[in-house]
Design a protein around this motif. Structure first.
Motif, short mmCIF file in Angstrom:
data_model
loop_
_atom_site.label_atom_id
_atom_site.label_comp_id
_atom_site.label_asym_id
_atom_site.label_seq_id
_atom_site.Cartn_x
_atom_site.Cartn_y
_atom_site.Cartn_z
N ASN A 59 0.78 -1.25 0.00
CA ASN A 59 0.00 0.00 0.00
C ASN A 59 0.81 1.29 0.00
O ASN A 59 0.40 2.27 0.60
N HIS A 115 2.19 8.29 -0.13
CA HIS A 115 1.67 7.88 1.19
C HIS A 115 1.48 6.37 1.19
O HIS A 115 1.44 5.74 0.14
N ASN A 123 0.57 2.70 3.98
CA ASN A 123 0.04 2.15 5.21
C ASN A 123 0.70 0.80 5.46
O ASN A 123 0.05 -0.22 5.63
N SER A 154 0.66 1.02 9.80
CA SER A 154 1.11 2.31 10.30
C SER A 154 1.17 3.32 9.16
O SER A 154 1.89 3.10 8.19
N PRO A 155 0.42 4.42 9.25
CA PRO A 155 0.45 5.43 8.18
C PRO A 155 1.85 6.00 7.98
O PRO A 155 2.58 6.23 8.95
#
Length: 125
Positions: A93, A111, A113, A117-118
């Protein structure tokens, strides 16, 4: 007379809307992408490393992220349209989106995940 004008306007609007819509399938039907070739870059932020990918003549992207300092890698796939807009993502992701520029560096934000954890950062290609 008003009836004919109204009918003309409605039919013209419908014809315009139908002709200006481009489906994903149509945008993927490139046969000689202007972005075909090898591309390299880097990404920084919560994770950092190198980006290496190839754009096919049909605009398909295949490549890998190489994470620093542990040299783990992760493959990705995506697409670049005729205007240079691209998207690619990995199985964990990480999402990269932007516009490829032929004559200078392309940059943007990524970005992800990974492991629930973002994470985020920037990239340059």
């Amino acid at each position: 007379m008003k009836k004919h004008i109204l009918r003309f306007l409605i039919l013209s609007s419908v014809a315009f809307l139908l002709s200006s819509c481009i489906s994903d399938e149509e945008s993927r039907s490139q046969t000689n992408s202007g972005f075909a070739g090898e591309w390299t870059g880097s990404f920084t932020g919560d994770f950092s490393g190198a980006i290496n990918f190839t754009v096919s003549k049909k605009g398909m992207i295949e490549g890998a992220l190489m994470f620093s300092p542990n040299n783990n890698s992760e493959t990705f796939g995506g697409y670049v349209n005729q205007n240079g807009k691209f998207d690619f993502n990995t199985k964990n992701n990480f999402l990269f989106s932007g516009i490829l520029l032929k004559e200078k560096n392309s940059s943007g934000q990524w970005h992800g995940n990974a492991s629930g954890s973002p994470s985020s950062g920037s990239f340059s290609i």
